[in-house]
Design a protein around this motif. Structure first.
Motif, PDB file in Angstrom:
ATOM      1  N   ALA A  58     -55.771   2.970 -36.044  1.00 42.38           N
ATOM      2  CA  ALA A  58     -54.724   2.361 -35.200  1.00 42.38           C
ATOM      3  C   ALA A  58     -55.410   1.752 -33.977  1.00 42.38           C
ATOM      4  N   PHE A  59     -56.018   0.592 -34.168  1.00 44.15           N
ATOM      5  CA  PHE A  59     -56.835  -0.002 -33.120  1.00 44.15           C
ATOM      6  C   PHE A  59     -56.001  -0.554 -31.979  1.00 44.15           C
ATOM      7  N   HIS A  60     -54.697  -0.740 -32.189  1.00 53.07           N
ATOM      8  CA  HIS A  60     -53.750  -1.082 -31.131  1.00 53.07           C
ATOM      9  C   HIS A  60     -52.556  -0.145 -31.216  1.00 53.07           C
ATOM     10  N   ASN A  61     -51.861   0.015 -30.100  1.00 54.06           N
ATOM     11  CA  ASN A  61     -50.661   0.852 -30.104  1.00 54.06           C
ATOM     12  C   ASN A  61     -49.629   0.359 -31.105  1.00 54.06           C
ATOM     13  N   ASP A  62     -49.539  -0.969 -31.301  1.00 54.68           N
ATOM     14  CA  ASP A  62     -48.489  -1.477 -32.185  1.00 54.68           C
ATOM     15  C   ASP A  62     -48.732  -1.179 -33.657  1.00 54.68           C
ATOM     16  N   VAL A  63     -49.797  -0.463 -33.962  1.00 50.91           N
ATOM     17  CA  VAL A  63     -50.003   0.024 -35.336  1.00 50.91           C
ATOM     18  C   VAL A  63     -49.318   1.374 -35.534  1.00 50.91           C
ATOM     19  N   VAL A  64     -48.944   2.047 -34.424  1.00 47.23           N
ATOM     20  CA  VAL A  64     -48.280   3.355 -34.542  1.00 47.23           C
ATOM     21  C   VAL A  64     -46.987   3.460 -33.738  1.00 47.23           C
ATOM     22  N   ALA A  65     -46.596   2.404 -33.011  1.00 46.62           N
ATOM     23  CA  ALA A  65     -45.366   2.481 -32.218  1.00 46.62           C
ATOM     24  C   ALA A  65     -44.858   1.081 -31.910  1.00 46.62           C
ATOM     25  N   VAL A  66     -43.536   0.936 -31.859  1.00 51.62           N
ATOM     26  CA  VAL A  66     -42.904  -0.314 -31.444  1.00 51.62           C
ATOM     27  C   VAL A  66     -41.586   0.045 -30.758  1.00 51.62           C
ATOM     28  N   ALA A  67     -41.223  -0.711 -29.736  1.00 58.10           N
ATOM     29  CA  ALA A  67     -39.985  -0.436 -29.003  1.00 58.10           C
ATOM     30  C   ALA A  67     -39.112  -1.684 -28.974  1.00 58.10           C
ATOM     31  N   ASN A  68     -37.826  -1.468 -28.828  1.00 56.26           N
ATOM     32  CA  ASN A  68     -36.873  -2.562 -28.665  1.00 56.26           C
ATOM     33  C   ASN A  68     -35.649  -2.033 -27.942  1.00 56.26           C
ATOM     34  N   GLU A  69     -35.365  -2.660 -26.778  1.00 54.93           N
ATOM     35  CA  GLU A  69     -34.254  -2.210 -25.944  1.00 54.93           C
ATOM     36  C   GLU A  69     -34.343  -0.688 -25.751  1.00 54.93           C
ATOM     37  N   HIS A  70     -33.348   0.092 -26.151  1.00 57.22           N
ATOM     38  CA  HIS A  70     -33.368   1.524 -25.827  1.00 57.22           C
ATOM     39  C   HIS A  70     -34.041   2.378 -26.886  1.00 57.22           C
ATOM     40  N   VAL A  71     -34.642   1.747 -27.920  1.00 47.69           N
ATOM     41  CA  VAL A  71     -35.195   2.485 -29.058  1.00 47.69           C
ATOM     42  C   VAL A  71     -36.721   2.434 -29.065  1.00 47.69           C
ATOM     43  N   LEU A  72     -37.329   3.607 -29.187  1.00 47.40           N
ATOM     44  CA  LEU A  72     -38.763   3.734 -29.418  1.00 47.40           C
ATOM     45  C   LEU A  72     -38.948   4.266 -30.833  1.00 47.40           C
ATOM     46  N   PHE A  73     -39.638   3.493 -31.661  1.00 49.11           N
ATOM     47  CA  PHE A  73     -39.898   3.848 -33.055  1.00 49.11           C
ATOM     48  C   PHE A  73     -41.389   4.120 -33.171  1.00 49.11           C
ATOM     49  N   CYS A  74     -41.767   5.347 -33.520  1.00 43.82           N
ATOM     50  CA  CYS A  74     -43.186   5.700 -33.462  1.00 43.82           C
ATOM     51  C   CYS A  74     -43.536   6.799 -34.449  1.00 43.82           C
ATOM     52  N   HIS A  75     -44.828   6.928 -34.683  1.00 37.75           N
ATOM     53  CA  HIS A  75     -45.348   8.018 -35.509  1.00 37.75           C
ATOM     54  C   HIS A  75     -45.517   9.267 -34.646  1.00 37.75           C
ATOM     55  N   GLU A  76     -45.389  10.407 -35.266  1.00 36.19           N
ATOM     56  CA  GLU A  76     -45.536  11.670 -34.551  1.00 36.19           C
ATOM     57  C   GLU A  76     -46.882  11.768 -33.835  1.00 36.19           C
ATOM     58  N   GLN A  77     -47.922  11.131 -34.390  1.00 40.52           N
ATOM     59  CA  GLN A  77     -49.269  11.234 -33.830  1.00 40.52           C
ATOM     60  C   GLN A  77     -49.682   9.981 -33.046  1.00 40.52           C
ATOM     61  N   ALA A  78     -48.704   9.271 -32.497  1.00 40.44           N
ATOM     62  CA  ALA A  78     -49.016   8.022 -31.788  1.00 40.44           C
ATOM     63  C   ALA A  78     -49.651   8.246 -30.427  1.00 40.44           C
TER      64      ALA A  78
END
Length: 416
Positions: A228-248
């Motif tokens: 995961a060389f960038h954060n966007d490989v394990v997490a992405v956000a939009n408005e009030h939602v954070l969508f991520c991996h447990e190990q991000a």
């Protein structure tokens, strides 16, 4: 002023090839030496843009940079006896991943009420470190209205900065004042941590962000080590939602607590490692997706087709959609050529919240303009490139001609 989120996708350049220049990017190194298909890659990217426009979303684009980069080759004294690695750097089409072009702070978040963009220095990878001057020139044309935009040069190269791929924004709506989250790395096992904390802090200061709405978070070293060389490989956000991996994140619970304290009504959609391993998440690019708010207010996740083909990821997505969570639709797209070089749907776009009327209209896509770009790609983009062809005069001429006709077709010859 009507503020909306606009995704500026990079048009895949005619020099798109697989030279394996990015250690830590597992797809890029795995596919090094394979034949690439620039025409198919560019058409896949354009099809993704059309897909999002058909959803009712505003879409922009950024142009491929001049390649081969003659200035870099001259600076490195690469002549007739070419160094293959340096030549490959000068031919790289990696600017197609515009998530690395800049970090963007929309006007509602900044002290002077303008949208601020800081071009990324990308110093960790030599082939990407040569991008910023041409990227900066393009940003200053697209966002040249200084009443509404401030476009900054890079932070000093002492501190690596990889742009919006390590930046998230959360709040009640895109046009409201939001929290900005900067994710940096400290260690990544055998791979470099590309985003330096001090680069992120410098950008927050120069953009005039309110410290009370600014969060700095460390990416988990295990995630970087896993690819995961960038954060966007394990997490992405939009408005009030954070969508991520447990190990991000290095401090998982601390990060969640800070987000909830800073963002009213924040919802965290966490994918547990027991359901989707880091390896599967990274191979499928589950989180390198576009998490979007549709015109009807529902959220959709635009994922690469590889997510549907990865059993653990597909099963988790099916269960998520059947639940009562905030992400209501999963929309697969085909970006296989980009994926094979380590970039999914989120890598291909830079998110800018602004009034479209304040942006140079030449960079805003219409269906007619999309067709004109596709016609140039069909006619001039090489069908295939073998890495052994990189550096040959005939291919160099083809690539330069292709970009020339693209700029001409979009009335952007000043960027030639």
């Amino acid at each position: 002023m009507s503020l909306v989120e606009i995704n500026f996708d990079g048009i895949v350049g005619p020099s798109h090839n697989y030279s394996g220049l990015s250690p830590g990017n597992l797809a890029a190194t795995k596919n090094a030496g394979k034949v690439a298909y620039p025409r198919a890659a560019a058409l896949q990217g354009l099809a993704k843009m059309r897909h999002n426009m058909e959803l009712g979303l505003v879409q922009g684009f950024l142009l491929p940079l001049p390649r081969p980069n003659a200035g870099f080759l001259a600076d490195m004294a690469v002549g007739a006896e070419a160094d293959p690695a340096l030549t490959a750097m000068a031919w790289s089409a990696s600017s197609m991943w515009t998530a690395n072009a800049a970090t963007v702070s929309p006007a509602p978040d900044t002290a002077d009420g303008r949208c601020h963009l800081s071009v990324a220095n990308l110093v960790t990878m030599p082939h990407r470190s040569i991008e910023w001057p041409d990227t900066l020139a393009q940003l200053r044309v697209a966002f040249g209205n200084t009443d509404h935009f401030a476009v900054h040069g890079p932070v000093p190269p002492t501190f690596g900065d990889e742009g919006a791929a390590n930046h998230m924004r959360m709040g009640t709506a895109h046009g409201d004042t939001c929290a900005e989250i900067f994710v940096y790395g400290k260690a990544g096992g055998p791979f470099p941590a590309r985003q330096h904390e001090q680069a992120s802090r410098a950008i927050a200061r120069r953009h005039g962000l309110d410290p009370a709405r600014t969060l700095f978070v460390e990416q988990a070293p295990d995630a970087i080590a896993a690819g995961a060389f960038h954060n966007d490989v394990v997490a992405v956000a939009n408005e009030h939602v954070l969508f991520c991996h447990e190990q991000a994140f290095a401090d998982r619970q601390g990060t969640y607590d800070a987000v909830r304290a800073m963002v009213p009504g924040a919802e965290i959609v966490e994918v547990p490692a027991s359901a989707v391993s880091l390896a599967d998440a990274i191979a499928s690019y589950l989180f390198n997706a576009q998490l979007l708010t549709l015109p009807d207010g529902a959220m959709a996740l635009v994922v690469p087709g590889e997510c549907i083909e990865t059993p653990s990821v597909s099963a988790w997505l099916d269960a998520m959609v059947k639940g009562n969570g905030p992400i209501r639709r999963v929309l697969p797209v085909d970006v296989r050529q980009s994926m094979a070089n380590g970039g999914g749907p989120a890598c291909l776009r830079l998110r800018v919240v602004a009034d479209p009327a304040t942006i140079d209209s030449r960079f805003l896509l219409t269906f007619e303009k999309l067709e004109s770009i596709a016609a140039v790609v069909d006619k001039y983009w090489p069908e295939s490139i073998d890495p052994a062809d990189v550096g040959t005069p005939h291919l160099a001429e083809c690539i330069e001609v292709a970009r020339h006709f693209l700029l001409e077709s979009q009335n952007l010859k000043e960027l030639g």
